[in-house]
Enzyme design. Structure first.
Site, PDB file in Angstrom:
ATOM      1  N   GLN A 128     -18.835 -23.240  66.771  1.00 27.44           N
ATOM      2  CA  GLN A 128     -19.540 -23.960  65.590  1.00 27.44           C
ATOM      3  C   GLN A 128     -20.060 -23.648  65.062  1.00 27.44           C
ATOM      4  OE1 GLN A 128     -18.733 -27.362  65.645  1.00 27.44           O
ATOM      5  NE2 GLN A 128     -20.853 -27.802  63.907  1.00 27.44           N
ATOM      6  N   LYS A 140     -16.037 -33.633  67.168  1.00 29.03           N
ATOM      7  CA  LYS A 140     -14.759 -33.169  67.233  1.00 29.03           C
ATOM      8  C   LYS A 140     -13.658 -33.239  68.945  1.00 29.03           C
ATOM      9  CE  LYS A 140     -16.520 -29.655  63.887  1.00 29.03           C
ATOM     10  NZ  LYS A 140     -16.463 -28.287  64.084  1.00 29.03           N
ATOM     11  N   ASP A 147     -10.406 -23.410  63.197  1.00 30.80           N
ATOM     12  CA  ASP A 147     -11.223 -23.417  62.332  1.00 30.80           C
ATOM     13  C   ASP A 147     -10.660 -22.947  60.409  1.00 30.80           C
ATOM     14  OD1 ASP A 147     -13.271 -25.019  62.488  1.00 30.80           O
ATOM     15  OD2 ASP A 147     -14.731 -24.000  62.780  1.00 30.80           O
TER      16      ASP A 147
END
Lengths: 290, 290
Positions: free
Chosen positions: A88, A44, A111
């Site tokens: 994460q 990412k 997200d």
């Protein structure tokens, strides 16, 4: 397509910076030392850097308490130099993931896991969409796959993939957050195999996010259907004895029947990373009014 | 079933009051003079009174501004004597319904329309559920209709009925807010009639919330299926020339084939009112931790 999107984001960021803005910032919080999580974060960050997103990774020991993590997020939420915040997953067992997802400011939640973004998604309002369903959506639109009045099957009901893509596919194209107007069937672990086949066999679009290798085989697919494989499974190659990554679809068999099919690796994965970049730019530009 | 639920709520309220608590309070805000809205509110208030819920109706002129309405809701949110707040929809065009729904405190939102309650519903978390899907769910459970690994069709994708009932039916029974583990197909206005029939013909459960009289006929239903009719349509009776209320299902035809079927009026409607009473008690007892 993933390259196209990243190039567009890169170009948009250049224009944004030329106008006197700083480069967008994404801050990733990584708790613990899970090697898979570390790899995902690395990918990412690397994609972000290439398009002009300045990225920081904050690595925390797995012994961090939930309160300490909440304090960290509070600081990042208040930090004007931070546009996007990504924690994460998975987190250690002593930390409640839902509490953490809800502690990221909705407007920085690249997200799309905050309850406000979930609620907005399900109410057809503009929102930061989770990157994987957003990537699938872009793939369909940019390839020109018709969804209007078509049938779709979504295998899997996870809250980060199955549920959101079913929501995108079945909702109204005239709503604020436009949907696909497909008739959508959502299947899951308790759908009997014969039932699953009955639904997939007549579907124009099949999105598979079940985590089961070879769940979808050629005999289950309609001639010319569009098959999108979200699965990532690590399996032993019988021929070589080595491990390899495969999806949930028997790619070699199904590609003989399908009109469109995505490979694993190299299909939905790169689209997800590209959409994370796009979400970060959207967050920096405050495109959505919360 | 609606009587059973109301009797249970009444008995629970008696116990609640015996313990030294005051009776639950529901405050309904009614804007304008739409006769249908006035009737709905009257029915709700009447049911509440019968079970021991103290109810107030605040009637406002349709000229009320959005800010004035928001101020009123703010007062009700802060008023410890008010447990449940319900704003009767629809609202006049100059007021944004979503803004108003989000302005009711989630823990007093007995309609389940606040974005936090929508998000919680869609994340399988405990929440105040919209009364109509909650009533349908109770009906299925109390009748002993099996949903696990069965197929269901939901006709209609509205955010207060179609979407929530599809969410309840397809999600996991082991989650905090338990789901039905059915395989669910959601159809809507753009689903071709032939496709609709294909899906309903093989479905164990069909929930119809489309607002189209006679959408579902006997030839579209599987022998023994459970048919739940949420439609309320005012149509002219050809024989008498008078207007009458009918659902979305051809009741007389479909009842010959179905194993279970709900009438209109008298089916889902009373269950909805009963669940509103139950939601108000839940709000008073602060059963859900927000």
């Amino acid at each position: 397509l993933a390259k196209d999107i990243k190039n567009e984001v890169k170009s948009d960021i250049s224009k944004w910076v030329e106008k006197g803005n700083r480069n967008p910032n994404l801050t990733v919080v990584l708790v613990g030392e899970d090697p898979a999580s570390a790899t995902y974060v690395k990918n990412k960050i690397s994609a972000c850097k290439k398009v002009g997103i300045q990225s920081d990774t904050i690595t925390k020991d797995p012994s961090i308490t939930q309160d300490e993590l909440l304090n960290l997020l509070d600081k990042l939420n208040k930090d004007n130099a931070v546009d996007g915040v990504l924690v994460q997953l998975p987190l250690p067992d002593h930390i409640d993931e839902r509490t953490i997802c809800n502690a990221v400011a909705p407007e920085k939640d690249v997200d799309g896991f905050h309850i406000s973004n979930v609620g907005r998604l399900c109410l057809d309002q503009p929102c930061l969409l989770p990157a994987t369903p957003a990537g699938i959506w872009e793939m369909l639109k940019r390839t020109g796959i018709e969804t209007f009045a078509k049938t779709a099957v979504v295998c899997g009901r996870s809250k980060n993939v199955g549920m959101p893509i079913a929501m995108l596919l079945h909702t109204d194209h005239r709503h604020e957050r436009a949907g696909g107007d497909a008739t959508v069937t959502q299947t899951h672990r308790y759908t009997p195999k014969e039932q699953l086949k009955m639904f997939t066999k007549s579907a124009d679009i099949v999105v598979v996010a079940a985590g089961i290798p070879n769940l979808i085989t050629a005999d289950m697919v309609k001639e010319g259907a569009c098959i999108i494989d979200v699965g990532i499974n690590r399996v032993k190659d019988e021929a070589t004895g080595k491990f390899k990554l495969v999806g949930d679809v028997d790619f070699d068999g199904v590609k003989q029947v399908a009109g469109h099919i995505t490979p694993v690796p190299g299909g939905v994965g790169p689209m997800t990373v590209a959409m994370l970049c796009k979400n970060t730019l959207m967050a920096a530009q405050k495109k959505i009014a919360y």
